[in-house]
Design a protein around this motif. Structure first.
Motif, PDB file in Angstrom:
ATOM      1  N   ILE A 130      94.259 133.285  21.956  1.00  0.00           N
ATOM      2  CA  ILE A 130      93.672 134.616  21.754  1.00  0.00           C
ATOM      3  C   ILE A 130      94.220 135.339  20.527  1.00  0.00           C
ATOM      4  CG2 ILE A 130      93.113 134.972  24.184  1.00  0.00           C
ATOM      5  CD1 ILE A 130      95.523 137.040  24.080  1.00  0.00           C
ATOM      6  N   GLY A 131      95.162 134.726  19.829  1.00  0.00           N
ATOM      7  CA  GLY A 131      95.682 135.329  18.613  1.00  0.00           C
ATOM      8  C   GLY A 131      96.846 136.268  18.825  1.00  0.00           C
ATOM      9  N   CYS A 132      97.702 135.986  19.803  1.00  0.00           N
ATOM     10  CA  CYS A 132      98.900 136.788  20.054  1.00  0.00           C
ATOM     11  C   CYS A 132     100.141 135.983  19.670  1.00  0.00           C
ATOM     12  CB  CYS A 132      99.020 137.154  21.526  1.00  0.00           C
ATOM     13  SG  CYS A 132      97.883 138.414  22.046  1.00  0.00           S
ATOM     14  N   ALA A 133     101.205 136.686  19.345  1.00  0.00           N
ATOM     15  CA  ALA A 133     102.452 136.024  18.980  1.00  0.00           C
ATOM     16  C   ALA A 133     103.148 135.413  20.187  1.00  0.00           C
ATOM     17  CB  ALA A 133     103.382 137.019  18.283  1.00  0.00           C
ATOM     18  N   SER A 134     102.976 136.040  21.351  1.00  0.00           N
ATOM     19  CA  SER A 134     103.639 135.531  22.556  1.00  0.00           C
ATOM     20  C   SER A 134     102.831 135.890  23.793  1.00  0.00           C
ATOM     21  CB  SER A 134     105.051 136.111  22.677  1.00  0.00           C
ATOM     22  OG  SER A 134     104.988 137.515  22.844  1.00  0.00           O
ATOM     23  N   ALA A 135     103.158 135.228  24.889  1.00  0.00           N
ATOM     24  CA  ALA A 135     102.490 135.498  26.167  1.00  0.00           C
ATOM     25  C   ALA A 135     103.173 136.680  26.857  1.00  0.00           C
ATOM     26  CB  ALA A 135     102.542 134.262  27.054  1.00  0.00           C
ATOM     27  N   PRO A 136     102.422 137.456  27.643  1.00  0.00           N
ATOM     28  CA  PRO A 136     103.011 138.618  28.313  1.00  0.00           C
ATOM     29  C   PRO A 136     103.878 138.236  29.504  1.00  0.00           C
ATOM     30  CG  PRO A 136     100.711 138.391  28.946  1.00  0.00           C
ATOM     31  CD  PRO A 136     100.979 137.350  27.899  1.00  0.00           C
ATOM     32  N   ASP A 137     104.760 139.151  29.865  1.00  0.00           N
ATOM     33  CA  ASP A 137     105.582 139.012  31.065  1.00  0.00           C
ATOM     34  C   ASP A 137     104.738 139.323  32.297  1.00  0.00           C
ATOM     35  OD1 ASP A 137     107.898 138.423  29.611  1.00  0.00           O
ATOM     36  OD2 ASP A 137     108.377 140.552  29.353  1.00  0.00           O
ATOM     37  N   PRO A 138     105.229 138.989  33.505  1.00  0.00           N
ATOM     38  CA  PRO A 138     104.467 139.303  34.724  1.00  0.00           C
ATOM     39  C   PRO A 138     104.116 140.790  34.807  1.00  0.00           C
ATOM     40  CG  PRO A 138     106.270 137.821  35.246  1.00  0.00           C
ATOM     41  CD  PRO A 138     106.455 138.235  33.812  1.00  0.00           C
ATOM     42  N   GLY A 139     102.870 141.053  35.204  1.00  0.00           N
ATOM     43  CA  GLY A 139     102.411 142.431  35.359  1.00  0.00           C
ATOM     44  C   GLY A 139     102.015 143.107  34.061  1.00  0.00           C
ATOM     45  N   HIS A 140     101.884 142.326  32.983  1.00  0.00           N
ATOM     46  CA  HIS A 140     101.536 142.906  31.689  1.00  0.00           C
ATOM     47  C   HIS A 140     100.414 142.119  31.025  1.00  0.00           C
ATOM     48  CE1 HIS A 140     104.895 145.702  31.698  1.00  0.00           C
ATOM     49  NE2 HIS A 140     105.615 144.723  32.199  1.00  0.00           N
ATOM     50  N   ALA A 141      99.839 142.733  29.998  1.00  0.00           N
ATOM     51  CA  ALA A 141      98.766 142.111  29.220  1.00  0.00           C
ATOM     52  C   ALA A 141      99.090 142.206  27.745  1.00  0.00           C
ATOM     53  CB  ALA A 141      97.440 142.814  29.499  1.00  0.00           C
ATOM     54  N   MET A 142      98.578 141.249  26.995  1.00  0.00           N
ATOM     55  CA  MET A 142      98.671 141.258  25.531  1.00  0.00           C
ATOM     56  C   MET A 142      97.245 141.136  25.011  1.00  0.00           C
ATOM     57  SD  MET A 142     101.956 141.286  24.655  1.00  0.00           S
ATOM     58  CE  MET A 142     102.239 140.478  23.106  1.00  0.00           C
ATOM     59  N   ILE A 143      96.924 141.899  23.977  1.00  0.00           N
ATOM     60  CA  ILE A 143      95.590 141.852  23.395  1.00  0.00           C
ATOM     61  C   ILE A 143      95.673 141.170  22.046  1.00  0.00           C
ATOM     62  CG2 ILE A 143      93.653 143.223  22.561  1.00  0.00           C
ATOM     63  CD1 ILE A 143      94.430 145.320  24.671  1.00  0.00           C
ATOM     64  N   GLY A 144      94.776 140.226  21.839  1.00  0.00           N
ATOM     65  CA  GLY A 144      94.705 139.506  20.573  1.00  0.00           C
ATOM     66  C   GLY A 144      93.330 139.631  19.967  1.00  0.00           C
ATOM     67  N   SER A 145      93.106 138.925  18.892  1.00  0.00           N
ATOM     68  CA  SER A 145      91.836 139.013  18.180  1.00  0.00           C
ATOM     69  C   SER A 145      90.675 138.394  18.951  1.00  0.00           C
ATOM     70  CB  SER A 145      91.965 138.339  16.815  1.00  0.00           C
ATOM     71  OG  SER A 145      92.373 136.984  16.974  1.00  0.00           O
ATOM     72  N   ALA A 146      90.960 137.467  19.869  1.00  0.00           N
ATOM     73  CA  ALA A 146      89.888 136.779  20.605  1.00  0.00           C
ATOM     74  C   ALA A 146      89.792 137.199  22.064  1.00  0.00           C
ATOM     75  CB  ALA A 146      90.087 135.268  20.525  1.00  0.00           C
ATOM     76  N   GLY A 147      90.604 138.159  22.497  1.00  0.00           N
ATOM     77  CA  GLY A 147      90.565 138.598  23.887  1.00  0.00           C
ATOM     78  C   GLY A 147      91.916 139.105  24.345  1.00  0.00           C
ATOM     79  N   ALA A 148      92.124 139.061  25.642  1.00  0.00           N
ATOM     80  CA  ALA A 148      93.380 139.529  26.222  1.00  0.00           C
ATOM     81  C   ALA A 148      93.956 138.453  27.129  1.00  0.00           C
ATOM     82  CB  ALA A 148      93.154 140.812  27.013  1.00  0.00           C
ATOM     83  N   LEU A 149      95.251 138.463  27.237  1.00  0.00           N
ATOM     84  CA  LEU A 149      95.960 137.540  28.107  1.00  0.00           C
ATOM     85  C   LEU A 149      96.697 138.372  29.152  1.00  0.00           C
ATOM     86  CD1 LEU A 149      96.510 134.500  28.417  1.00  0.00           C
ATOM     87  CD2 LEU A 149      98.546 134.806  27.012  1.00  0.00           C
ATOM     88  N   LEU A 150      96.333 138.196  30.426  1.00  0.00           N
ATOM     89  CA  LEU A 150      96.924 138.961  31.522  1.00  0.00           C
ATOM     90  C   LEU A 150      97.838 138.052  32.314  1.00  0.00           C
ATOM     91  CD1 LEU A 150      93.615 140.519  32.968  1.00  0.00           C
ATOM     92  CD2 LEU A 150      94.914 141.282  30.996  1.00  0.00           C
ATOM     93  N   PRO A 198     103.397 134.973  38.696  1.00  0.00           N
ATOM     94  CA  PRO A 198     104.562 134.450  37.966  1.00  0.00           C
ATOM     95  C   PRO A 198     104.278 133.189  37.145  1.00  0.00           C
ATOM     96  CG  PRO A 198     105.223 135.142  40.141  1.00  0.00           C
ATOM     97  CD  PRO A 198     103.721 135.244  40.094  1.00  0.00           C
ATOM     98  N   LEU A 199     103.390 132.319  37.618  1.00  0.00           N
ATOM     99  CA  LEU A 199     103.122 131.071  36.906  1.00  0.00           C
ATOM    100  C   LEU A 199     101.696 130.982  36.372  1.00  0.00           C
ATOM    101  CD1 LEU A 199     104.944 128.582  39.329  1.00  0.00           C
ATOM    102  CD2 LEU A 199     105.836 129.628  37.242  1.00  0.00           C
ATOM    103  N   LYS A 200     101.000 132.132  36.288  1.00  0.00           N
ATOM    104  CA  LYS A 200      99.599 132.107  35.856  1.00  0.00           C
ATOM    105  C   LYS A 200      99.259 133.261  34.924  1.00  0.00           C
ATOM    106  CE  LYS A 200      97.881 129.941  40.050  1.00  0.00           C
ATOM    107  NZ  LYS A 200      97.239 130.189  41.330  1.00  0.00           N
TER     108      LYS A 200
END
Length: 187
Positions: A53-73, A77-79
């Motif tokens: 999705i274009g982020c530098a890193s994956a988010p911690d549990p309970g958080h989201a990161m937004i990148g150029s292609a979408g968001a990673l939620l 703990p393992l998903k």
């Protein structure tokens, strides 16, 4: 291939009053992919998902990161869930030894709730403290809405509810009915 339809396709909605304080939106089409890893492969699987999705890193549990292609939620703990309003986003290519990716696009309905009274509306149904200090933008939680398990994601402009497709109509009707007292507009 059959053309897919939103679970909320054809739902009647009230006329938007002037000064509506709640906006409901059926976000469709979209893509949703689940990425699962094992405890010893979390870093590698997270890096693959973040790159997708274009982020530098994956988010911690309970958080989201937004990148150029979408968001990673980070939904468990393992998903992670990779979500995008672009229905053509492909699942990440994860080696079998690192984890697995699964397309969940047709299993959920994405409802976005925004506006001045969105927190008030959601507090009718969700057993969460949605104030900024407790659930700031970028927060993700698994919770229950009228006895149905959902995923709630707080974005900058409001809240996204990822609800099971089979319960989407009944939960949408509850939101619409309750929101009419505050003034509702539907997109």
């Amino acid at each position: 291939m059959d053309k897919s339809l939103s679970a909320l396709n054809g739902m009647k909605t009230p006329d938007a009053p002037v000064g509506a304080t709640i906006m409901l939106e059926d976000v469709f089409p979209f893509s949703l992919h689940q990425i699962a890893a094992w405890p010893d492969t979390m870093a590698k699987a997270g890096a693959v998902a973040a790159k997708q999705i274009g982020c530098a890193s994956a988010p911690d549990p309970g958080h989201a990161m937004i990148g150029s292609a979408g968001a990673l939620l980070r939904v468990e703990p393992l998903k992670w869930w990779l979500i995008s309003p672009d229905p053509d986003v492909a699942p990440p290519k994860i080696a079998d030894t690192q984890g697995a990716a699964l397309d969940l696009s047709h299993s959920r309905t994405w409802i976005r709730v925004s506006g001045d009274k969105s927190e008030t509306l959601l507090n009718h149904f969700l057993p969460l403290d949605l104030r900024d200090g407790a659930f700031p933008p970028g927060s993700v939680a698994s919770t229950a809405f009228h006895h149905v398990g959902i995923t709630l994601w707080r974005e900058e402009a409001g809240y996204s509810l990822l609800v099971p497709r089979s319960f989407a109509v009944s939960l949408w009707e509850l939101l619409v009915e309750t929101a009419t007292q505050y003034g509702i507009a539907v997109r």
